[in-house]
Scaffold this motif. Structure first.
Motif, short mmCIF file in Angstrom:
data_model
loop_
_atom_site.label_atom_id
_atom_site.label_comp_id
_atom_site.label_asym_id
_atom_site.label_seq_id
_atom_site.Cartn_x
_atom_site.Cartn_y
_atom_site.Cartn_z
N UNK A 76 39.47 30.11 46.93
CA UNK A 76 39.41 30.59 48.31
C UNK A 76 40.24 31.85 48.50
N UNK A 77 41.41 31.91 47.88
CA UNK A 77 42.26 33.09 48.02
C UNK A 77 41.62 34.31 47.36
N UNK A 78 40.97 34.09 46.21
CA UNK A 78 40.30 35.19 45.54
C UNK A 78 39.15 35.72 46.38
N UNK A 182 36.93 40.88 42.16
CA UNK A 182 37.61 41.16 43.42
C UNK A 182 37.49 42.63 43.78
N UNK A 183 37.46 43.50 42.78
CA UNK A 183 37.35 44.94 43.02
C UNK A 183 35.92 45.38 43.29
N UNK A 184 34.96 44.46 43.11
CA UNK A 184 33.56 44.79 43.37
C UNK A 184 32.84 45.38 42.18
N UNK A 185 33.35 45.14 40.97
CA UNK A 185 32.74 45.72 39.78
C UNK A 185 31.92 44.73 38.97
N UNK A 186 31.86 43.48 39.41
CA UNK A 186 31.04 42.51 38.70
C UNK A 186 29.57 42.89 38.73
N UNK A 328 32.94 21.93 42.87
CA UNK A 328 32.32 23.16 43.36
C UNK A 328 33.37 24.26 43.49
N UNK A 329 32.95 25.50 43.19
CA UNK A 329 33.89 26.62 43.20
C UNK A 329 33.19 27.86 43.72
N UNK A 330 33.98 28.92 43.91
CA UNK A 330 33.44 30.19 44.38
C UNK A 330 32.86 30.99 43.22
N UNK A 331 31.87 31.84 43.52
CA UNK A 331 31.32 32.75 42.52
C UNK A 331 30.79 32.03 41.29
N UNK A 332 31.20 32.53 40.11
CA UNK A 332 30.79 31.92 38.86
C UNK A 332 31.66 30.72 38.49
N UNK A 333 32.68 30.43 39.30
CA UNK A 333 33.56 29.32 38.98
C UNK A 333 34.09 29.47 37.56
#
Length: 350
Positions: A76-78, A182-186, A328-333
Motif C-alpha cells: 500500500x505504501x509503495x 514507483x518512478x513509472x519506468x516499469x 493478494x498484493x499490489x502490482x506484480x506482487x
C-alpha cells in the motif's frame, strides 16, 4: 473463475513477513515468529557473531518487529508513493520514459534477442553469441544498453534521488536506490525488455527454470558509494532468473561473487568473482548464491531485474521452500497467481 481477458491478479506468499529477514549487523537471514523462536533457532549463531548482551538481543528484536511491520505495509505504501510521484515529480530526461526503442539497446543484445526468437534457434547457437562466464554455474554476460542510454538513465535516477519525492528501499538488503515501478519506468522500459527481448533469450538458456514463461518482474536500481552501501552480503534472489546490468559510474571494487545454488550443501565453496562492465548485463539463476565485494572508490549503480514465472513459483515458493500461502498484493506482487498457466518443474540442482 477469472473472466477471459481480465487482468491477472498477482500475489505474494505470506512468508514474506516472516522468512528471510536480513540482519546486516550480523550478516544473517533469519525466520522470525517471535522472541522464543528467535532464541531457540538462532541463539548460538547470533552469539558467535556478536549478539551477546541483553541489550544486543532486545535491539535486534525491535529491529525485526519493525521490519515485519514495514513488510506488511509495503504494498500500500509503495502504491501511494507511485501515485504521488506520478502527479508531482518533474522528470529531467523525459526520453527514458518513452517506450523502449532498439536505439537504447546494444547491437550485440539485439542480435542475441533476434537469434533467440528465430526459427531453429538452439542453445549451442546462442552460446556462440554471448559470453559464458561459467557454463557450470550457468552464468552469462551480454551487452544490454548503449552508453548514451546508460548515461541518460543515470541522470534521471540522480535527479530523482536529489528530489524531495518519497523513496522506497530497493529491497530488504539495499538502502540506496530506486524502485522502477514507483518512478513509472516499469511500463515503458522493463516490461517490453522482458517480453520482447529477455523472454526468448531466457527460454533457451534456462528452460528448466521457467525461462520461456516469464510473466512478471521486480526491477530496481541499487547504488553503492562511500558513506552509503558499500557491499552486499551473500543471498539468493526472490526470482527464477536475474538480470544485473552495470549502469555506471566510475568505480573500483564491488565485484560480484557467486557460489552454488542455495539448496546445495557446498553452496559457497570456491566462489566465482565477476567484474562489472558498464552497459553489460550478467544473467544467472535466482537461486544462485551471490553477493558483492566492497566498493573501493567511486559510485556504482546497477539495474537489477528479478524475472519471475508464476508457472514455477505457484508450485514452490523460493523463499520458504513450501507451497505458497497466497495473499493478494499490489502490482506484480511477488509473482504468484491464483490462476495461471500449467506449472513446470522448478530448477534442478545442476
Amino acid at each position: 473463475m477469472a473472466t477471459a481477458g481480465a487482468p491477472r491478479r498477482f500475489c505474494r506468499c505470506a512468508c514474506f513477513c516472516t522468512e528471510n529477514l536480513y540482519v546486516a549487523r550480523y550478516g544473517l537471514h533469519v525466520r522470525f515468529r517471535g522472541e522464543q523462536q528467535l532464541r531457540r533457532d538462532y541463539g548460538p549463531i547470533l552469539r558467535s557473531r556478536g549478539c551477546v548482551s541483553t541489550t544486543d538481543f532486545q535491539q535486534l528484536l525491535a529491529e525485526l518487529e519493525q521490519e515485519v511491520e514495514r513488510r506488511r505495509r509495503l504494498g500500500l505504501e509503495s502504491a501511494a508513493r507511485k501515485t504521488l510521484i506520478a502527479s508531482s515529480y518533474r522528470v529531467a530526461r523525459p526520453e527514458v520514459y518513452n517506450s523502449l526503442q532498439d536505439a537504447a539497446l546494444a547491437p550485440e543484445f539485439l542480435a542475441v534477442a533476434e537469434y533467440s526468437a528465430s526459427p531453429g534457434a538452439d542453445l549451442k547457437g546462442l552460446l556462440q553469441r554471448l559470453e559464458a562466464v561459467s557454463e557450470e554455474k550457468r552464468i552469462y554476460r551480454v551487452p544490454v544498453f548503449t552508453a548514451p542510454f546508460c548515461q541518460a538513465l543515470l541522470e534521471e535516477l540522480e535527479h530523482f534521488e536529489q528530489s524531495d519525492m518519497p523513496k522506497g528501499r530497493p529491497n530488504t538488503m539495499n538502502n540506496y536506490g530506486v524502485l522502477l515501478h514507483e518512478l513509472g519506468l516499469d511500463e515503458p522500459l522493463v516490461t517490453p525488455l522482458r517480453e520482447r527481448f529477455l523472454q526468448p533469450l531466457m527460454a533457451l538458456l534456462y528452460p528448466d527454470c521457467g525461462g520461456g514463461q516469464l510473466d512478471s518482474h521486480r526491477a530496481f536500481v541499487v547504488k553503492y558509494a562511500l558513506g552509503q552501501d558499500l557491499e552486499l552480503g551473500c543471498h539468493y534472489d526472490n526470482a527464477e532468473l536475474t538480470l544485473n546490468v552495470a549502469l555506471g559510474k566510475v568505480f573500483t571494487g564491488g565485484a560480484l561473487y557467486f557460489g552454488g545454488l542455495f539448496q546445495a550443501p557446498t553452496a559457497l565453496t570456491e566462489p566465482l568473482e565477476v567484474e562489472h562492465v558498464v552497459g553489460q548485463g550478467i544473467l544467472h539463476r535466482g537461486g544462485q548464491l551471490h553477493g558483492a565485494r566492497p566498493l573501493a572508490t567511486g559510485e556504482r549503480w546497477n539495474l537489477v531485474i528479478w524475472l519471475r514465472a508464476s508457472a514455477v513459483r505457484n508450485r514452490l515458493c523460493p523463499m520458504c521452500c513450501r507451497a505458497p500461502d497466497l495473499v493478494d498484493d499490489e502490482g506484480f506482487g511477488d509473482g504468484f497467481t491464483r490462476e495461471g498457466p500449467a506449472t513446470v518443474d522448478v530448477c534442478a540442482l545442476t
